[in-house]
Design an enzyme around this catalytic site. Sequence first.
Site, short mmCIF file in Angstrom:
data_model
loop_
_atom_site.label_atom_id
_atom_site.label_comp_id
_atom_site.label_asym_id
_atom_site.label_seq_id
_atom_site.Cartn_x
_atom_site.Cartn_y
_atom_site.Cartn_z
N ASN A 1 -5.11 4.00 6.99
CA ASN A 1 -6.93 4.24 6.88
C ASN A 1 -7.22 4.05 7.59
O ASN A 1 -8.38 4.95 7.89
CB ASN A 1 -6.76 3.86 5.77
N GLU B 1 3.11 0.48 3.17
CA GLU B 1 2.63 -0.56 3.89
C GLU B 1 2.52 -1.92 3.67
O GLU B 1 2.25 -2.58 2.41
CB GLU B 1 1.16 -0.23 4.28
N HIS C 1 0.52 -0.77 0.22
CA HIS C 1 0.28 0.32 0.23
C HIS C 1 1.23 1.25 0.36
O HIS C 1 1.46 1.62 1.16
CB HIS C 1 -1.11 0.21 1.60
#
Length: 282
Positions: free
Chosen positions: A190, A152, A140
Site C-alpha cells: 500500500n 505481508e 496483511h
Amino acid sequence: MAIKKIGVVGTGQMGAGICQVAAQAGYDVVMSDINLDVAQKGKAGIGKLLDKAISKGKMDEAAKKSIMDRLHPVESMAAFSDVDMGIEAATENMQLKLKIFKDLDAACPAHAILATNTSSISITYIAAATKKPEKVVGMHFMNPVPVMKLVEIIRGLATDDETYNATIEASRKMGKTCVTASDAPGFIVNRILVPMLNEAVFALQENLGTPQDIDEAIKLGLNHPMGPLALADLIGLDTCLAICEVLHTKLGEDKYRPCPLLRKYVDAGWLGRKTGRGFYKY
C-alpha cells in the site's frame, strides 16, 4: 507453536476471505462480528463462493461440506477462549482496532498469537494496547483473499521470533506466499499502490480523462489487470482514504495528501462496490 484453531474478528469481505482460506487449510475457525447474525451471513457468503467453485468443477460437495463444518459463527469473542491465533479483520479505523485488540487480549488464551490484517497502521502501536505485545503481528492479506497469493508479515517492535515464525507457517499452510515488511506506514504494497490510486483520482478531478479512459490507459499502457479507479472501488473508497490519511499523517509529505474528490465521494457514501456506487455504478 502449533496452530490448530483460529478466531477471526470481522466477517466482511476481507474477514470472510480469511475464514475461508483458513478453513480450506484445515483449521477450525471461530467467526465473530458485531452480532451472531452478521457472522452467520459471513459464513453463508462463503458457502455461495464455494458453490461457484463446484459449478466450475474446482470443488465437490464433500469438500465444501468439510470446509463449512470447520466454520463456527459465534455471538462474541468470549468464544475465543481456546484459539491459538486471533485475527482482526475490521475496517481501517485505528480506534476500532485498538478496542478490538484489547478485547482480543482479554478473550484469547495467554499463548495465542494476535494478528491484525491492517493495511497501514503501525503494528507496534496496536500491540501497545495489549498485555503481550510480543504476541502481536501484522498479517496483511490481499483482496480478494481466496484468489490473491500474497500475505505481508509485519513484525512490531516487540514481536518475538516464535510469533513471527508461526505466522509465516500458518500463512503458507493457507496457500500464501509471504513477504516480510517493515513496520512503516502502508508497509510495502500500500505504500506503493495507494498513492497510485490517489493520483488516479487527481487525474479524474483534473479531467485528464473519464474513469473508463483512465482505467483503460493504465490497463493497456502498464499491463495491469484492473484500472486504478475500478480497483479503488473494489477495495472500498473509505479504506483508500483511511490509508491515504495514515500515510499523510505519519510520513508528513504532501505527495500522500488525499485527493479532495476521494474525500467527497466518501462523504457522499459512494464507497465503491460495497455500496453500489463509487467511480462506477454497480
